[in-house]
Design a protein around this motif. Structure first.
Motif, PDB file in Angstrom:
ATOM      1  N   GLU A   1      13.600  64.908  20.920  1.00 39.63           N
ATOM      2  CA  GLU A   1      13.312  66.025  19.493  1.00 39.63           C
ATOM      3  C   GLU A   1      14.155  64.472  19.151  1.00 39.63           C
ATOM      4  O   GLU A   1      14.725  63.734  19.787  1.00 39.63           O
ATOM      5  N   ALA A   2      13.778  64.692  18.340  1.00 38.97           N
ATOM      6  CA  ALA A   2      13.946  63.445  17.267  1.00 38.97           C
ATOM      7  C   ALA A   2      14.739  63.810  16.679  1.00 38.97           C
ATOM      8  O   ALA A   2      15.177  65.361  15.665  1.00 38.97           O
TER       9      ALA A   2
ATOM     10  N   PHE B   1       6.706  66.015  21.068  1.00 37.68           N
ATOM     11  CA  PHE B   1       7.692  66.278  20.411  1.00 37.68           C
ATOM     12  C   PHE B   1       8.090  67.799  20.272  1.00 37.68           C
ATOM     13  O   PHE B   1       7.078  68.742  19.760  1.00 37.68           O
ATOM     14  N   ARG B   2       9.451  68.327  19.449  1.00 35.71           N
ATOM     15  CA  ARG B   2       9.742  69.361  19.293  1.00 35.71           C
ATOM     16  C   ARG B   2       9.556  69.377  17.564  1.00 35.71           C
ATOM     17  O   ARG B   2      10.401  68.396  17.037  1.00 35.71           O
TER      18      ARG B   2
ATOM     19  N   ASP C   1       8.833  74.923  19.296  1.00 31.75           N
ATOM     20  CA  ASP C   1       8.810  74.628  20.185  1.00 31.75           C
ATOM     21  C   ASP C   1       7.620  73.195  20.533  1.00 31.75           C
ATOM     22  O   ASP C   1       7.864  72.590  19.571  1.00 31.75           O
ATOM     23  N   ALA C   2       7.369  73.000  21.339  1.00 33.77           N
ATOM     24  CA  ALA C   2       6.826  71.553  21.571  1.00 33.77           C
ATOM     25  C   ALA C   2       5.115  71.815  21.738  1.00 33.77           C
ATOM     26  O   ALA C   2       4.575  71.028  22.394  1.00 33.77           O
ATOM     27  N   GLU C   3       4.527  73.305  21.971  1.00 32.60           N
ATOM     28  CA  GLU C   3       3.482  73.402  21.509  1.00 32.60           C
ATOM     29  C   GLU C   3       3.000  75.054  21.012  1.00 32.60           C
ATOM     30  O   GLU C   3       3.651  75.177  20.015  1.00 32.60           O
ATOM     31  N   ALA C   4       1.347  74.678  20.941  1.00 29.12           N
ATOM     32  CA  ALA C   4       0.708  75.486  19.991  1.00 29.12           C
ATOM     33  C   ALA C   4      -0.416  76.495  20.349  1.00 29.12           C
ATOM     34  O   ALA C   4      -1.156  75.763  20.878  1.00 29.12           O
TER      35      ALA C   4
END
Length: 506
Positions: free
Chosen positions: A34-35, A146-147, A170-173
């Motif tokens: 998480e940035a 990355f989220r 989320d960090a995926e799709a």
């Protein structure tokens, strides 16, 4: 009782060893970055490790080595590890794990922190299979580090991105796929930002019918049963939630069935359903669809009422103690031609080695490169394939004892050259001369001077790729492999010649 134990009991699951058809509960945690600002993703970074169950214990690894161990006062679902601005000290390959009972879960997914202008690639995978057929909804899952980024899907040959999906939490799709092709995905942290490096390519095929399932009897492709017996056949599909069908020829067989997981079914056949035996196949179709998959490879059940004279079984060369590595022929002779022969290996479980239909009165079964593993008592039977479908009594047992105490030693070789980058996986292939009479073998990778295997794999193939996950400097050293089995006769091979595993920087 532990939190996990109570949870599993509530759902009827188990913590015991995994068995065929057992339901497995996923315990591996998820790790993502998480940035503080996605405009500058490496300026202030935090890694989040999310567990599957509440736990007070979290551990973060970098390049295969523990970075931080956290023991919280109260159980939590996740823990954050602040990295701050990415520097040369914090660049690397990260994983985490969470507490489970008195131990730990498996390691999480791999997360790459580069600090470079070019973002590291995501991981692209297929769900539930890597092919499409009419009626099957197939998806591609793109998992990034990355989220909150935007994911992009591309198909080879297309100029534009095929799909764009935002993942604010989320960090995926997930992308639905309706066409075959070679796909890759990437992501971008903001609208004006350059996409990350693309993922590895995933190929999606288009098939006229779903791929065939597998059908077996006690793990084998054939079996010999006394007339009037019952039998259970196991059909396993390459995807879950389908409708199964068992057939003998073009005839559908209906009857009792059971299941332990949504990708497989057990067909329970009584004497009437077995009839005169023969070749059985299974197939499946998606629920609500009309198209069936291709048929499985057949499983054959031979029924013998033992009313015909027993055959004669002989070995060539005619010695009960053949030399290791030689070819042994076991010849089964019947009173007449036009019969179906089966060679049976005796033991706690009688296993059919092979089934033949010779033109004459004799079937020749070959055992190649025999070793101590082939030592056993063998018999053979035959059945008539025409009415009234009679079968023979088994032949007199023939004892075969191959000299030596262990089977041939395997060969171990790495699948990549040079030193392994810390944080990556090391794959070493162990190749054996596993005889066909052994249904399942365990391959083990052992580090020099250690008795417990570093990793192991069950397989029915003559070789296995043994993976050392998330290698660190502590993994460097010499390794050997061996193979073993407990059925039909317990054995363990000698160790292979050692192979040195080098880890960069160690």
């Amino acid at each position: 009782m532990s939190i996990l134990g109570a949870f599993l009991m509530l759902w009827g699951l188990s913590l015991g060893p995994a068995t065929e058809g057992a339901i497995v509960f996923e315990t591996r945690p998820n790790l993502w970055a998480e940035a503080e600002s996605l405009l500058e993703p490496w300026a202030n970074l935090t890694l989040t490790c999310r567990a599957r169950l509440m736990t007070p214990d979290f551990e973060l690894f970098k390049d295969g080595v523990t970075q931080e161990l956290v023991l919280l006062d109260l159980p939590a679902m996740e823990h954050q590890f602040p990295l701050g601005a990415v520097t040369s000290d914090t660049r690397g390959l990260y994983r985490c794990r969470s507490g489970l009972n008195s131990g730990w879960t498996q390691l999480s997914n791999l997360l790459e922190v580069t600090g470079a202008e070019s973002l590291p690639p995501p991981l692209l995978s297929t769900e539930p299979v890597s092919w499409i057929t009419p009626g099957l909804k197939m998806k591609l899952l793109c998992h990034g580090g990355f989220r909150g980024v935007t994911f992009l899907l591309r198909r080879e040959g297309d100029d534009q991105f095929l799909g764009v999906a935002e993942a604010p939490k989320d960090a995926e799709a997930t992308f639905s796929v309706h066409q075959p092709g070679n796909y890759s995905c990437s992501y971008r942290t903001h609208e004006a930002g350059a996409p990350s490096q693309p993922s590895a390519t995933v190929t999606v095929e288009e098939l006229e019918a779903p791929l065939p399932p597998t059908l077996s009897f006690q793990g084998e492709s054939a079996g010999v049963l006394p007339r009037g017996a019952s039998a259970t056949l196991l059909c396993v599909a390459p995807l879950s939630g389908v409708e199964f069908q068992l057939r003998r020829g073009e005839e559908e067989l209906r009857g009792p069935r059971s299941s332990t997981s949504p990708d497989r079914i057990f067909f329970h056949l009584n004497a009437a359903a077995l009839g005169n035996g023969g070749l059985y196949t299974c197939r499946y179709r998606l629920r609500g669809e009309q198209t069936w998959s291709s048929d499985s490879a057949p499983a054959e059940l031979l029924l013998s009422d033992e009313t015909l004279p027993a055959p004669e079984l002989s070995a060539h060369p005619a010695t009960p103690h053949p030399a290791p590595g030689t070819l042994v022929q076991l010849r089964c002779r019947a009173p007449r031609a036009g019969l179906r022969f089966a060679l049976v290996r005796e033991g706690a479980e009688r296993r059919v080695h092979r089934v033949l239909s010779p033109a004459g009165t004799e079937a020749t079964f070959e055992l190649r490169d025999v070793s101590v593993v082939d030592s056993a008592n063998y018999s053979c039977v035959y059945v008539d394939t025409a009415p009234p479908f009679e079968g023979s009594a088994p032949s007199a047992p023939l004892e075969l004892r191959v000299d030596g105490e262990t089977p041939p030693r395997p060969r171990l070789r790495p699948l990549s050259r040079g030193a392994v980058v810390p944080g990556r996986d090391a794959v070493l292939r162990c190749e054996s001369q596993v005889p066909s009479v052994v249904p399942t073998v365990i391959f083990e990778l052992l580090r020099a001077d250690e008795e417990e295997p570093s990793t192991q794999l069950w397989t029915s193939h003559p070789s296995a790729d043994l993976v050392l996950t998330y290698v660190g400097p502590q993994h460097a050293g010499n390794y050997s492999c061996r193979y073993r089995s407990w059925s039909p006769k317990p054995f363990v091979s000698e160790l292979s010649d050692p192979v040195e595993l080098q880890v960069a920087g160690s």
